[in-house]
Design a protein around this motif. Sequence first.
Motif, PDB file in Angstrom:
ATOM      1  N   UNK A  79       0.751  -1.375  -0.145  1.00  0.00           N
ATOM      2  CA  UNK A  79       0.156  -0.278   0.144  1.00  0.00           C
ATOM      3  C   UNK A  79       1.007   1.307  -0.200  1.00  0.00           C
ATOM      4  N   UNK A  80       2.187   1.231   0.674  1.00  0.00           N
ATOM      5  CA  UNK A  80       3.079   2.379   0.822  1.00  0.00           C
ATOM      6  C   UNK A  80       3.615   2.614  -0.533  1.00  0.00           C
ATOM      7  N   UNK A  81       3.781   1.566  -1.452  1.00  0.00           N
ATOM      8  CA  UNK A  81       4.635   1.642  -2.605  1.00  0.00           C
ATOM      9  C   UNK A  81       3.682   1.695  -4.039  1.00  0.00           C
ATOM     10  N   UNK A  82       2.358   1.197  -3.452  1.00  0.00           N
ATOM     11  CA  UNK A  82       1.431   1.034  -4.943  1.00  0.00           C
ATOM     12  C   UNK A  82       2.123  -0.284  -5.648  1.00  0.00           C
ATOM     13  N   UNK A  83       2.504  -1.205  -4.981  1.00  0.00           N
ATOM     14  CA  UNK A  83       2.950  -2.248  -5.516  1.00  0.00           C
ATOM     15  C   UNK A  83       2.115  -3.502  -5.987  1.00  0.00           C
ATOM     16  N   UNK A  84       2.756  -4.721  -6.119  1.00  0.00           N
ATOM     17  CA  UNK A  84       1.909  -5.678  -6.694  1.00  0.00           C
ATOM     18  C   UNK A  84       2.295  -7.071  -5.670  1.00  0.00           C
ATOM     19  N   UNK A  85       1.140  -7.785  -5.525  1.00  0.00           N
ATOM     20  CA  UNK A  85       1.221  -9.145  -4.980  1.00  0.00           C
ATOM     21  C   UNK A  85       0.783 -10.031  -5.900  1.00  0.00           C
ATOM     22  N   UNK A  86       1.763 -10.883  -5.852  1.00  0.00           N
ATOM     23  CA  UNK A  86       1.571 -12.164  -6.844  1.00  0.00           C
ATOM     24  C   UNK A  86       1.763 -13.382  -6.522  1.00  0.00           C
ATOM     25  N   UNK A  87       0.962 -14.193  -6.658  1.00  0.00           N
ATOM     26  CA  UNK A  87       1.016 -15.613  -6.340  1.00  0.00           C
ATOM     27  C   UNK A  87       0.767 -16.550  -7.251  1.00  0.00           C
ATOM     28  N   UNK A  88       1.117 -17.826  -7.099  1.00  0.00           N
ATOM     29  CA  UNK A  88       1.070 -18.993  -7.848  1.00  0.00           C
ATOM     30  C   UNK A  88      -0.019 -19.704  -7.177  1.00  0.00           C
ATOM     31  N   UNK A  89      -1.189 -19.866  -7.907  1.00  0.00           N
ATOM     32  CA  UNK A  89      -2.305 -20.804  -7.214  1.00  0.00           C
ATOM     33  C   UNK A  89      -2.262 -22.006  -8.316  1.00  0.00           C
ATOM     34  N   UNK A  90      -3.075 -22.231  -9.302  1.00  0.00           N
ATOM     35  CA  UNK A  90      -2.980 -23.473 -10.146  1.00  0.00           C
ATOM     36  C   UNK A  90      -4.340 -23.499 -11.039  1.00  0.00           C
ATOM     37  N   UNK A  91      -4.145 -24.062 -12.290  1.00  0.00           N
ATOM     38  CA  UNK A  91      -5.298 -24.301 -13.061  1.00  0.00           C
ATOM     39  C   UNK A  91      -6.443 -25.022 -12.385  1.00  0.00           C
ATOM     40  N   UNK A  92      -6.152 -25.774 -11.279  1.00  0.00           N
ATOM     41  CA  UNK A  92      -6.928 -26.362 -10.387  1.00  0.00           C
ATOM     42  C   UNK A  92      -7.972 -25.606  -9.833  1.00  0.00           C
ATOM     43  N   UNK A  93      -7.868 -24.309  -9.796  1.00  0.00           N
ATOM     44  CA  UNK A  93      -8.738 -23.355  -9.217  1.00  0.00           C
ATOM     45  C   UNK A  93      -9.801 -23.185 -10.257  1.00  0.00           C
ATOM     46  N   UNK A  94      -9.555 -23.475 -11.509  1.00  0.00           N
ATOM     47  CA  UNK A  94     -10.583 -23.132 -12.658  1.00  0.00           C
ATOM     48  C   UNK A  94     -11.194 -24.701 -12.879  1.00  0.00           C
ATOM     49  N   UNK A  95     -10.389 -25.836 -12.836  1.00  0.00           N
ATOM     50  CA  UNK A  95     -10.551 -27.078 -13.143  1.00  0.00           C
ATOM     51  C   UNK A  95     -10.324 -27.891 -12.190  1.00  0.00           C
ATOM     52  N   UNK A  96     -11.209 -27.946 -11.005  1.00  0.00           N
ATOM     53  CA  UNK A  96     -11.044 -28.897 -10.049  1.00  0.00           C
ATOM     54  C   UNK A  96     -11.006 -30.051 -10.441  1.00  0.00           C
ATOM     55  N   UNK A  97      -9.946 -31.154 -10.147  1.00  0.00           N
ATOM     56  CA  UNK A  97      -9.809 -32.384 -10.845  1.00  0.00           C
ATOM     57  C   UNK A  97      -9.808 -33.661 -10.109  1.00  0.00           C
ATOM     58  N   UNK A  98     -10.627 -34.595 -10.598  1.00  0.00           N
ATOM     59  CA  UNK A  98     -10.592 -35.927  -9.717  1.00  0.00           C
ATOM     60  C   UNK A  98      -9.330 -36.394  -9.524  1.00  0.00           C
TER      61      UNK A  98
END
Length: 228
Positions: A118-137
């Motif tokens: 918030x101080x810097x106007x910066x970026x938070x980036x994280x690796x989730x996964x395609x599994x968030x879009x395609x929950x997989x058996x």
Amino acid sequence: MELSGARTLVVGATGVLGGALTEALRDQGATLALAGRTDPSGTGGEPTFTVDALDLERCAAVVDEAADALGGLDLVLVAIGVAGFGEESENDVVTEHLLTVNTQAPMAIGRAALAHLTDSGGTLAMISAILADVPTPGMAAYSASKAALSAWLTATRGGVRKQGVRVLDVRPPHIETGLADRAVAGTVPSGIRAGSDVATLVGQVLEALRSDRRTVTFDLRSGEYALG
Ligand SMILES: NC(=O)c1ccc[n+]([C@@H]2O[C@H](COP(=O)([O-])OP(=O)(O)OC[C@H]3O[C@@H](n4cnc5c(N)ncnc54)[C@H](OP(=O)(O)O)[C@@H]3O)[C@@H](O)[C@H]2O)c1
């Protein structure tokens, strides 16, 4: 965002994707601090920290320590995670592990990071996964942990936009990094093949950061990434 000179903390710099992203950000001139479960190897005096994702207080503290070391933070990139597969993962012990490392730890890191970004106007980036879009058996608990992280990133993005903070959710397909061999339980279901490679993913993440995107997603049918 401008990557050259960006004061950047990479959490999970010891991993394959985290390590490759670290190298790429270094090549772009980012000013790095590195964190890993084991001490990451920094170069040229880069500050390094250890953090166990199972210790959520430590997850928050490492962000503050990195901010102190770099004099603030413009980018926090989280690349920690563990996989779990099959019936062996569908119990409370493994599910708790997956939810702690893949969901709660990134959230704890993210909350601590937002104060600095918030101080810097910066970026938070994280690796989730395609599994968030395609929950997989065969990956139900693992999918749930990634979907929960992705939902948190989406909701957080809307809450911090007015403060000038950007939130990037990277949802890659399966990539051969050895992550599956290091699964906390079970073996990867048959038929799961790599959809991408490390270098292509790294290129997409750098482009998404440079162009202030919200998401990096992957279409299984076309085999193409998209920046949202
Ligand atoms: N590879 C894929 O197919 C794929 C696809 C989609 C999403 N992802 C996600 O991308 C991220 C990176 O995966 P990767 O493929 O690069 O795998 P990786 O090489 O195994 O990296 C995983 C990272 O997580 C760290 N980690 C695991 N448990 C931890 C703990 N308890 N405390 C602290 N750090 C811990 C590891 O630290 P150590 O090195 O010390 O073990 C390592 O830095 C993960 O979130 C993964 O879910 C990967």
